[in-house]
Design a protein around this motif. Structure first.
Motif, PDB file in Angstrom:
ATOM      1  N   UNK A  75       0.875  -1.171   0.000  1.00 34.89           N
ATOM      2  CA  UNK A  75       0.000   0.000   0.000  1.00 34.89           C
ATOM      3  C   UNK A  75       0.910   1.218   0.000  1.00 34.89           C
ATOM      4  N   UNK A  76       0.793   2.026  -1.039  1.00 37.77           N
ATOM      5  CA  UNK A  76       1.660   3.192  -1.201  1.00 37.77           C
ATOM      6  C   UNK A  76       1.026   4.432  -0.581  1.00 37.77           C
ATOM      7  N   UNK A  77       1.856   5.382  -0.237  1.00 37.73           N
ATOM      8  CA  UNK A  77       1.386   6.663   0.305  1.00 37.73           C
ATOM      9  C   UNK A  77       1.002   7.582  -0.850  1.00 37.73           C
ATOM     10  N   UNK A  78       0.249   7.037  -1.774  1.00 37.93           N
ATOM     11  CA  UNK A  78      -0.232   7.801  -2.924  1.00 37.93           C
ATOM     12  C   UNK A  78      -1.747   7.768  -2.864  1.00 37.93           C
ATOM     13  N   UNK A  79      -2.320   8.928  -2.702  1.00 40.89           N
ATOM     14  CA  UNK A  79      -3.765   9.042  -2.577  1.00 40.89           C
ATOM     15  C   UNK A  79      -4.387   9.271  -3.943  1.00 40.89           C
ATOM     16  N   UNK A  80      -5.514   8.643  -4.169  1.00 41.28           N
ATOM     17  CA  UNK A  80      -6.239   8.879  -5.407  1.00 41.28           C
ATOM     18  C   UNK A  80      -7.155  10.072  -5.285  1.00 41.28           C
ATOM     19  N   UNK A  81      -7.689  10.284  -4.094  1.00 43.12           N
ATOM     20  CA  UNK A  81      -8.660  11.350  -3.893  1.00 43.12           C
ATOM     21  C   UNK A  81      -8.573  11.823  -2.458  1.00 43.12           C
ATOM     22  N   UNK A  82      -8.030  12.998  -2.255  1.00 42.88           N
ATOM     23  CA  UNK A  82      -8.047  13.534  -0.904  1.00 42.88           C
ATOM     24  C   UNK A  82      -8.861  14.814  -0.834  1.00 42.88           C
ATOM     25  N   UNK A  83      -9.875  14.908  -1.705  1.00 44.38           N
ATOM     26  CA  UNK A  83     -10.803  16.030  -1.590  1.00 44.38           C
ATOM     27  C   UNK A  83     -12.032  15.616  -0.794  1.00 44.38           C
ATOM     28  N   UNK A  84     -11.980  14.419  -0.224  1.00 42.86           N
ATOM     29  CA  UNK A  84     -13.120  13.931   0.535  1.00 42.86           C
ATOM     30  C   UNK A  84     -13.214  14.503   1.933  1.00 42.86           C
ATOM     31  N   UNK A  85     -12.322  15.399   2.297  1.00 45.99           N
ATOM     32  CA  UNK A  85     -12.317  15.973   3.639  1.00 45.99           C
ATOM     33  C   UNK A  85     -12.665  17.452   3.561  1.00 45.99           C
ATOM     34  N   UNK A  86     -13.674  17.838   4.299  1.00 46.94           N
ATOM     35  CA  UNK A  86     -14.065  19.239   4.337  1.00 46.94           C
ATOM     36  C   UNK A  86     -14.312  19.618   5.788  1.00 46.94           C
ATOM     37  N   UNK A  87     -13.502  20.516   6.314  1.00 52.53           N
ATOM     38  CA  UNK A  87     -13.592  20.930   7.717  1.00 52.53           C
ATOM     39  C   UNK A  87     -13.477  19.743   8.669  1.00 52.53           C
ATOM     40  N   UNK A  88     -12.613  18.793   8.320  1.00 49.78           N
ATOM     41  CA  UNK A  88     -12.346  17.673   9.204  1.00 49.78           C
ATOM     42  C   UNK A  88     -13.340  16.531   9.141  1.00 49.78           C
ATOM     43  N   UNK A  89     -14.334  16.619   8.266  1.00 52.34           N
ATOM     44  CA  UNK A  89     -15.316  15.538   8.143  1.00 52.34           C
ATOM     45  C   UNK A  89     -15.456  15.145   6.674  1.00 52.34           C
ATOM     46  N   UNK A  90     -15.869  13.897   6.408  1.00 49.62           N
ATOM     47  CA  UNK A  90     -16.043  13.478   5.022  1.00 49.62           C
ATOM     48  C   UNK A  90     -17.012  14.394   4.278  1.00 49.62           C
ATOM     49  N   UNK A  91     -16.664  14.720   3.057  1.00 51.80           N
ATOM     50  CA  UNK A  91     -17.447  15.630   2.242  1.00 51.80           C
ATOM     51  C   UNK A  91     -18.278  14.864   1.220  1.00 51.80           C
ATOM     52  N   UNK A  92     -19.440  15.391   0.848  1.00 54.69           N
ATOM     53  CA  UNK A  92     -20.215  14.750  -0.216  1.00 54.69           C
ATOM     54  C   UNK A  92     -19.498  14.815  -1.560  1.00 54.69           C
ATOM     55  N   UNK A  93     -18.413  15.564  -1.636  1.00 55.24           N
ATOM     56  CA  UNK A  93     -17.650  15.670  -2.879  1.00 55.24           C
ATOM     57  C   UNK A  93     -16.738  14.467  -3.088  1.00 55.24           C
ATOM     58  N   UNK A  94     -16.702  13.549  -2.126  1.00 55.55           N
ATOM     59  CA  UNK A  94     -15.815  12.394  -2.213  1.00 55.55           C
ATOM     60  C   UNK A  94     -16.152  11.574  -3.452  1.00 55.55           C
ATOM     61  N   UNK A  95     -15.176  11.325  -4.307  1.00 53.73           N
ATOM     62  CA  UNK A  95     -15.458  10.729  -5.614  1.00 53.73           C
ATOM     63  C   UNK A  95     -14.588   9.509  -5.905  1.00 53.73           C
TER      64      UNK A  95
END
Length: 155
Positions: A75-95
């Motif tokens: 498991x690499x330290x490469x994120x596919x999507x780190x826009x899923x966090x908004x103000x410290x909580x999961x965001x509906x923008x998580x894709x």
């Protein structure tokens, strides 16, 4: 709980991953076989994570590579999507389902992936499998494949 299975040429089902033995939850997305069929690259979210998260951090989607001969997973330290966090909580923008599958180089030694870090922004990352080193090679472009040089086109 997601796991990866393969069907042998004899028709037997072979289990390739055992996430359930180590994690409460595993979500696997967008698998991609290496050209030599010895590895599978995929996006995975594991809970609890196999690495330390900072306070209020969101468990994002990570690149993983499974060696189908040894069943070892990196498991690499490469994120596919780190826009899923908004103000410290999961965001509906998580894709995570929309993250393009990893793309293998023709020789199977490198992988290109897209890291989406904002709504309209992304990085193109090249991972060298033997060394484990990753570098950013572009911004705001989506990978679609490898261009093979030196091939002559027939007419």
């Amino acid at each position: 709980m997601d796991e990866i299975f393969a069907l042998t040429k004899d028709g037997e089902i072979q289990r390739l991953t055992y996430f359930a033995n180590h994690f409460d939850k595993a979500k696997i997305n967008n698998l991609s076989w290496s050209p030599d069929s010895k590895s599978i690259a995929f996006w995975v979210t594991l809970e609890p994570p196999p690495y330390q998260l900072s306070a209020n951090a969101y468990q994002d989607v990570r690149l993983a590579v499974l060696n189908t001969e040894t069943l070892e997973i990196t498991v690499y330290c490469i994120s596919g999507d780190n826009i899923g966090l908004e103000n410290g909580v999961p965001s509906p923008k998580f894709i995570s389902e929309q993250i393009p599958a990893p793309i293998w180089s023709p020789d199977g030694m490198q992988i290109v992936v897209e890291n989406r870090y904002a709504d309209d922004n992304s990085r193109l990352i090249l991972l060298d499998i033997p060394s484990g080193k990753a570098v950013e090679i572009g911004k705001d472009i989506e990978p679609v494949g490898w261009m093979i040089s030196g091939l002559k086109q027939s007419r």
